[in-house]
Enzyme design. Structure first.
Site, PDB file in Angstrom:
ATOM      1  N   PRO A  13       0.792  -1.214   0.000  1.00 57.58           N
ATOM      2  CA  PRO A  13       0.000   0.000   0.000  1.00 57.58           C
ATOM      3  C   PRO A  13       0.833   1.276   0.000  1.00 57.58           C
ATOM      4  O   PRO A  13       1.873   1.359   0.656  1.00 57.58           O
ATOM      5  CB  PRO A  13      -0.816  -0.097   1.293  1.00 57.58           C
ATOM      6  N   ASN A  14       0.335   2.226  -0.751  1.00 56.46           N
ATOM      7  CA  ASN A  14       0.885   3.586  -0.848  1.00 56.46           C
ATOM      8  C   ASN A  14       2.179   3.674  -1.653  1.00 56.46           C
ATOM      9  O   ASN A  14       2.662   4.765  -1.927  1.00 56.46           O
ATOM     10  CB  ASN A  14       1.081   4.210   0.551  1.00 56.46           C
ATOM     11  N   ARG A  21       5.082  10.837  -2.565  1.00 59.76           N
ATOM     12  CA  ARG A  21       4.801  10.579  -1.158  1.00 59.76           C
ATOM     13  C   ARG A  21       6.060  10.761  -0.317  1.00 59.76           C
ATOM     14  O   ARG A  21       7.048  10.046  -0.527  1.00 59.76           O
ATOM     15  CB  ARG A  21       4.324   9.133  -1.056  1.00 59.76           C
ATOM     16  N   TYR A  26      11.264   8.655   1.234  1.00 59.57           N
ATOM     17  CA  TYR A  26      11.258   7.566   0.249  1.00 59.57           C
ATOM     18  C   TYR A  26      11.932   7.920  -1.072  1.00 59.57           C
ATOM     19  O   TYR A  26      12.029   7.065  -1.954  1.00 59.57           O
ATOM     20  CB  TYR A  26       9.810   7.117  -0.007  1.00 59.57           C
ATOM     21  N   ASN A  77       8.082  -5.575  -0.994  1.00 60.67           N
ATOM     22  CA  ASN A  77       8.033  -4.434  -0.088  1.00 60.67           C
ATOM     23  C   ASN A  77       6.575  -4.327   0.339  1.00 60.67           C
ATOM     24  O   ASN A  77       5.742  -3.811  -0.413  1.00 60.67           O
ATOM     25  CB  ASN A  77       8.491  -3.147  -0.764  1.00 60.67           C
ATOM     26  N   ALA A  80       3.164  -0.686   4.792  1.00 65.71           N
ATOM     27  CA  ALA A  80       2.722  -0.768   6.193  1.00 65.71           C
ATOM     28  C   ALA A  80       2.213  -2.162   6.565  1.00 65.71           C
ATOM     29  O   ALA A  80       2.190  -2.518   7.750  1.00 65.71           O
ATOM     30  CB  ALA A  80       1.635   0.274   6.455  1.00 65.71           C
ATOM     31  N   HIS A  83       4.035  -4.549   9.106  1.00 66.35           N
ATOM     32  CA  HIS A  83       4.040  -4.477  10.555  1.00 66.35           C
ATOM     33  C   HIS A  83       2.856  -5.184  11.220  1.00 66.35           C
ATOM     34  O   HIS A  83       2.826  -5.295  12.438  1.00 66.35           O
ATOM     35  CB  HIS A  83       4.099  -3.002  10.981  1.00 66.35           C
ATOM     36  N   ASP A  90       1.447 -15.584   6.438  1.00 68.05           N
ATOM     37  CA  ASP A  90       1.030 -16.973   6.209  1.00 68.05           C
ATOM     38  C   ASP A  90       1.135 -17.347   4.733  1.00 68.05           C
ATOM     39  O   ASP A  90       1.525 -18.476   4.405  1.00 68.05           O
ATOM     40  CB  ASP A  90      -0.403 -17.186   6.701  1.00 68.05           C
ATOM     41  N   GLU A 101      12.620  -9.528   1.655  1.00 66.91           N
ATOM     42  CA  GLU A 101      11.853  -8.358   2.109  1.00 66.91           C
ATOM     43  C   GLU A 101      12.685  -7.111   1.812  1.00 66.91           C
ATOM     44  O   GLU A 101      13.879  -7.073   2.130  1.00 66.91           O
ATOM     45  CB  GLU A 101      11.602  -8.486   3.613  1.00 66.91           C
ATOM     46  N   HIS A 103      12.772  -2.721   1.997  1.00 66.17           N
ATOM     47  CA  HIS A 103      12.220  -1.424   2.395  1.00 66.17           C
ATOM     48  C   HIS A 103      13.135  -0.327   1.894  1.00 66.17           C
ATOM     49  O   HIS A 103      14.367  -0.438   2.004  1.00 66.17           O
ATOM     50  CB  HIS A 103      12.090  -1.319   3.919  1.00 66.17           C
ATOM     51  N   LEU A 104      12.533   0.720   1.381  1.00 71.95           N
ATOM     52  CA  LEU A 104      13.327   1.866   0.931  1.00 71.95           C
ATOM     53  C   LEU A 104      13.979   2.566   2.121  1.00 71.95           C
ATOM     54  O   LEU A 104      15.171   2.881   2.103  1.00 71.95           O
ATOM     55  CB  LEU A 104      12.416   2.846   0.185  1.00 71.95           C
ATOM     56  N   ARG A 110      12.963   4.264  12.688  1.00 73.30           N
ATOM     57  CA  ARG A 110      11.793   5.146  12.646  1.00 73.30           C
ATOM     58  C   ARG A 110      10.889   4.884  13.859  1.00 73.30           C
ATOM     59  O   ARG A 110      11.366   4.440  14.887  1.00 73.30           O
ATOM     60  CB  ARG A 110      11.089   4.952  11.299  1.00 73.30           C
ATOM     61  N   ARG A 114       7.040   0.661  13.637  1.00 74.48           N
ATOM     62  CA  ARG A 114       7.636   0.106  12.411  1.00 74.48           C
ATOM     63  C   ARG A 114       8.751  -0.894  12.711  1.00 74.48           C
ATOM     64  O   ARG A 114       9.339  -1.462  11.797  1.00 74.48           O
ATOM     65  CB  ARG A 114       8.221   1.237  11.555  1.00 74.48           C
TER      66      ARG A 114
HETATM   67  C1  DQA Z   1       8.295   0.992   3.769  1.00 71.17           C
HETATM   68  C2  DQA Z   1       8.388   1.161   5.300  1.00 71.17           C
HETATM   69  C3  DQA Z   1       7.024   0.976   5.943  1.00 71.17           C
HETATM   70  O1  DQA Z   1       7.124   1.176   7.351  1.00 71.17           O
HETATM   71  C4  DQA Z   1       6.032   1.982   5.395  1.00 71.17           C
HETATM   72  O2  DQA Z   1       4.753   1.760   5.955  1.00 71.17           O
HETATM   73  C5  DQA Z   1       5.991   1.998   3.916  1.00 71.17           C
HETATM   74  C6  DQA Z   1       7.245   1.912   3.168  1.00 71.17           C
HETATM   75  C7  DQA Z   1       9.637   1.314   3.075  1.00 71.17           C
HETATM   76  O3  DQA Z   1       9.786   0.933   1.921  1.00 71.17           O
HETATM   77  O4  DQA Z   1      10.499   1.957   3.671  1.00 71.17           O
HETATM   78  O5  DQA Z   1       4.940   2.169   3.307  1.00 71.17           O
HETATM   79  O6  DQA Z   1       7.971  -0.352   3.487  1.00 71.17           O
END
Ligand code: DQA
Length: 148
Positions: A13-14, A21, A26, A77, A80, A83, A90, A101, A103-104, A110, A114
């Site tokens: 998401p997002n 954003r 990011y 990635n 959110a 978390h 699963d 996994e 994450h940027l 943070r 998180r």
């Molecule tokens: C994220 C880190 C997450 O905590 C956050 O909710 C994101 C982006 C990252 O790529 O740093 O949406 O996954």
């Protein structure tokens, strides 16, 4: 039987808003930029990439199910969902290929909420804090792990 050459690249998401954003967190590259860099790195290593972004955990779970038997690796990635989305935990546990996994940002530096990842326990490894380079590093990790 899993195909040997396919990587599923999932973004949660997002992440469709990357570039707009919170660029101070990011970066200014878009998701399309990251997918292109990962795809190029994968092609150089002999892999193909299928990319999907969704704001819905059920769509990500469904994509992971489809990857069972059709992909050798998943790079994810989860945004959110990282978390708290035990459904994604699963689903990944049901996948017998490599899971990385990404994450940027570095969630460990943070907000406290998180700091936990429910995806990390079902991943081969996690890459965080390197911005978009993380996706390319993840592709390289997949290639190395599958070559073992
Ligand atoms: C994220 C880190 C997450 O905590 C956050 O909710 C994101 C982006 C990252 O790529 O740093 O949406 O996954």
């Amino acid at each position: 039987m899993a195909s040997t050459q396919r990587i599923l690249l999932l973004n949660g998401p997002n992440l469709n808003l990357l570039g707009q954003r919170e660029p101070e967190v990011y970066g200014t590259a878009t998701l399309a930029d990251h997918v292109q860099a990962a795809t190029q790195a994968a092609q150089e290593l002999g892999f193909s990439v299928e990319s999907k972004q969704s704001n819905s955990s059920s769509e990500l779970v469904q994509a992971i199910h489809v990857a069972r038997g059709t992909a050798s690796a998943i790079i994810i990635n989860p945004g959110a969902f990282t978390h708290y989305a035990w459904s994604i935990h699963d689903a990944l546990a049901s996948f017998d290929g490599v899971v990385i996994e990404v994450h940027l940002s570095n969630p460990s530096t943070r907000e406290p909420w998180r700091h936990e990842s429910v995806v990390a326990p079902v991943s081969d490894g996690s890459i965080a804090g390197f911005g978009g380079l993380g996706y390319v590093l993840a592709v390289q990790a997949v290639a190395r792990l599958l070559a073992r």
